[in-house]
Design an enzyme around this catalytic site. Structure first.
Site, mmCIF file in Angstrom:
data_model
loop_
_atom_site.group_PDB
_atom_site.id
_atom_site.type_symbol
_atom_site.label_atom_id
_atom_site.label_comp_id
_atom_site.label_asym_id
_atom_site.label_seq_id
_atom_site.Cartn_x
_atom_site.Cartn_y
_atom_site.Cartn_z
ATOM 1 N N LYS A 78 -25.280 15.672 -14.341
ATOM 2 C CA LYS A 78 -24.890 14.827 -15.177
ATOM 3 C C LYS A 78 -25.427 13.421 -14.717
ATOM 4 O O LYS A 78 -25.378 12.972 -13.487
ATOM 5 C CB LYS A 78 -23.612 14.589 -15.345
ATOM 6 C CG LYS A 78 -22.581 13.868 -16.522
ATOM 7 C CD LYS A 78 -21.139 14.130 -16.316
ATOM 8 C CE LYS A 78 -20.529 13.411 -17.352
ATOM 9 N NZ LYS A 78 -19.374 13.294 -17.533
ATOM 10 N N SER A 153 -17.284 14.594 -22.029
ATOM 11 C CA SER A 153 -18.478 13.735 -22.090
ATOM 12 C C SER A 153 -19.521 14.539 -21.408
ATOM 13 O O SER A 153 -20.838 14.016 -21.411
ATOM 14 C CB SER A 153 -18.045 12.443 -21.355
ATOM 15 O OG SER A 153 -17.727 12.797 -19.970
ATOM 16 N N SER A 177 -13.462 16.511 -19.526
ATOM 17 C CA SER A 177 -15.317 16.608 -19.652
ATOM 18 C C SER A 177 -15.865 17.715 -19.225
ATOM 19 O O SER A 177 -17.150 17.509 -19.535
ATOM 20 C CB SER A 177 -15.757 15.200 -19.293
ATOM 21 O OG SER A 177 -15.274 14.253 -20.302
HETATM 22 N N1 GLN Z 1 -12.588 12.783 -23.534
HETATM 23 C C1 GLN Z 1 -11.911 12.085 -22.564
HETATM 24 C C2 GLN Z 1 -12.045 10.733 -22.624
HETATM 25 O O1 GLN Z 1 -12.707 10.268 -23.585
HETATM 26 C C3 GLN Z 1 -12.211 12.848 -21.270
HETATM 27 C C4 GLN Z 1 -13.327 12.101 -20.589
HETATM 28 C C5 GLN Z 1 -13.719 12.669 -19.183
HETATM 29 O O2 GLN Z 1 -12.976 13.760 -18.792
HETATM 30 N N2 GLN Z 1 -14.626 11.892 -18.683
HETATM 31 O O3 GLN Z 1 -11.763 9.882 -21.810
#
Ligand code: GLN
Length: 479
Positions: A78, A153, A177
């Site tokens: 990532k 994400s 995410s």
């Molecule tokens: N979807 C969640 C957010 O937008 C989690 C994001 C993540 O785990 N990085 O914060």
């Protein structure tokens, strides 16, 4: 079920010289060449670097050296994980041109285990989102249906594994995410216990919630990758100063005698096909000898609201460093304050700005107690409720995502609808417990469904035993 070769079998055949690391990497690069334009899993493909490190691995094997448990395994990272001398963008314009001066601990540990890095994957900017539509470099598409999102994400990392671009990948999970995109792309995704994996070199979103974890084709590969990267790192003050438990015995342990909890007051909102898969998971586990026990976790419902105060609060503080002075791009202006404003105004996208504003507000004098302070109390309650539940069960099972992969644009105009994707994943982050998503069943349009397995802190061995059982009964890869 994935049709691609597992990392275990790649490493086994490369180590014995049955196949060469260069051939393995070339196959993956060929798949990237074929489909990357359509999928856009990567911000950067490390073609030459990957071929060079594969050549070095083949040379070492020819010289009789032991290369490691990930010998020649292509892995995608990532793009919020620091890689020395290689651009690391967090899919944000504000880091344009920045090259980290060091590798994240996970990156050096995997390199030492023989991994070959094939690229840096796309994400929602600074890991804020659930669809990878918030990237400054355009969205990633779900390889199983390119009209739909891969989740987020870590959407690029999930898509890279699902498309066969890499045998494994790393993501980060602050509120879901890893688990949500794993569910939407039909792969395995693990958020380890907080502190089990070093965060040194993971660009911070919300430091008390962030964890790095694996995406793989199957549960046994996830165990292998996690074992390679977990363990104490003195460079991360929140790293657990204890050895990480071995997971290999868990894979064939089965679930006989395990007590698995069904949360009866789980927040509603999951689609009927997802609920049906989770029900089926409980049946399968009961058939395999587990005892299914009803538990209540009243605070579960408040997780989302607490998270959307705590995570933005921490983000507003962590992201203060991007001011045009030390990192990435700068927009020149007449004086220092105007330069800060212009740099941050142009460098950050709309969701990141929204989070910075929410977090700054929640932390501001006069509102701190009402918002941030209250969210911390919910976090404490959540930990108590889970502790009570774990007095009577060894693991819990829930949906990972409320729905299968959704079409592009269907949630972009409504941030709250996007935030609801995190309903079932957030509590584990708030309390630092491990959780993973394993493909189990299919829903609308035959798209994959992920079932989430949760366990107490450092309870990964039990969690993997349950996930492996679900995978076996779903006809998964475990070979
Ligand atoms: N979807 C969640 C957010 O937008 C989690 C994001 C993540 O785990 N990085 O914060």
């Amino acid at each position: 079920m994935s049709t691609f070769q597992s990392a275990r079998s790649i490493a086994a055949s490369v180590s014995t010289g049955e196949s060469s690391a260069v051939d393995v990497v070339s196959q993956h690069l060929a798949r990237i060449e074929e489909r990357e334009e359509e999928v856009h899993a990567f911000n950067l493909v490390l073609r030459d670097e990957a071929l060079q490190s594969a050549e070095r691995i083949d040379e070492r094997i020819a010289a009789g050296e032991q290369v490691g448990p990930l010998a020649g395994v292509p892995i995608a990272l990532k793009d919020n994980l620091c890689t020395r001398g290689i651009p690391t963008t967090c899919s944000s314009n504000i880091l344009d041109g920045w090259r980290p001066p060091y590798d994240a601990t996970v990156v050096s540990r995997l390199a030492d285990a023989g991994a070959v890095f094939v690229g840096k994957t796309n994400l929602d900017e600074f890991a804020m989102g659930s669809s990878t539509e918030n990237s400054a470099f355009g969205p990633t598409r779900n390889p199983l249906d390119t009209s739909r999102v891969p989740g987020g994400s870590s959407g690029g990392s999930a898509a890279a594994v699902a498309a066969g671009f890499s045998a494994m990948s790393l993501g980060s999970d602050t509120g879901g995410s890893i688990r949500q995109p794993a569910a939407l792309c039909g792969v395995v995704g693990v958020k380890p216990t907080y502190g089990a994996v070093s965060r040194l070199g993971l660009i911070a979103f919300a430091s008390s919630l962030d964890q790095i974890g694996p995406f793989t084709h199957d549960v046994a590969d996830a165990a292998l990758l996690l074992e390679c990267m977990a363990g104490h790192d003195p460079g991360d003050s929140t790293s657990i100063p204890q050895p990480f438990p071995s997971l290999s015995e868990s894979l064939d342990r089965g679930v006989a005698g395990l007590r698995i909890g069904r949360i009866v007051d789980l927040p509603s909102g999951a689609d009927a096909d997802v609920v049906a898969s989770v029900d089926r998971a409980f049946e399968v586990l009961a058939d395999a000898g587990a005892e299914i026990i009803d538990v209540t976790i009243p605070a579960f419902t408040y997780g989302l609201t607490a998270y959307y105060l705590i995570a933005p609060a921490e983000a507003s503080s962590n992201l203060a460093r991007y001011d045009g002075v030390r990192f990435g791009s700068r927009v020149e202006a007449a004086d220092t304050n105007s330069m800060y404003m212009a740099t941050r105004g142009e460098g950050f996208g709309p969701e990141v700005k929204r989070r910075i504003m929410l977090g700054t507000y929640a932390l501001s004098a006069g509102y701190y107690d009402a918002y941030y302070g209250k969210a911390l109390k919910v976090r404490r309650l959540m930990a108590q409720d889970f502790a009570t539940a774990y007095e009577s069960v060894d693991a819990l099972v829930t949906p990972a995502s409320p729905s299968v992969a959704f079409p592009f644009g269907s949630k972009t105009s409504d941030p709250l609808a996007m935030y609801l994707c995190d309903t079932y994943t957030i509590p584990s982050n708030l309390i630092g417990h491990p959780a993973m998503s394993v493909p189990f069943g299919a829903g609308e349009n035959d798209l994959p469904i992920g079932v989430q397995v949760l366990a107490p802190a450092m309870g990964e061995p039990t969690m993997f035993a349950v996930a492996a059982e679900l995978e076996r009964s779903a006809g998964g890869n475990h070979v």
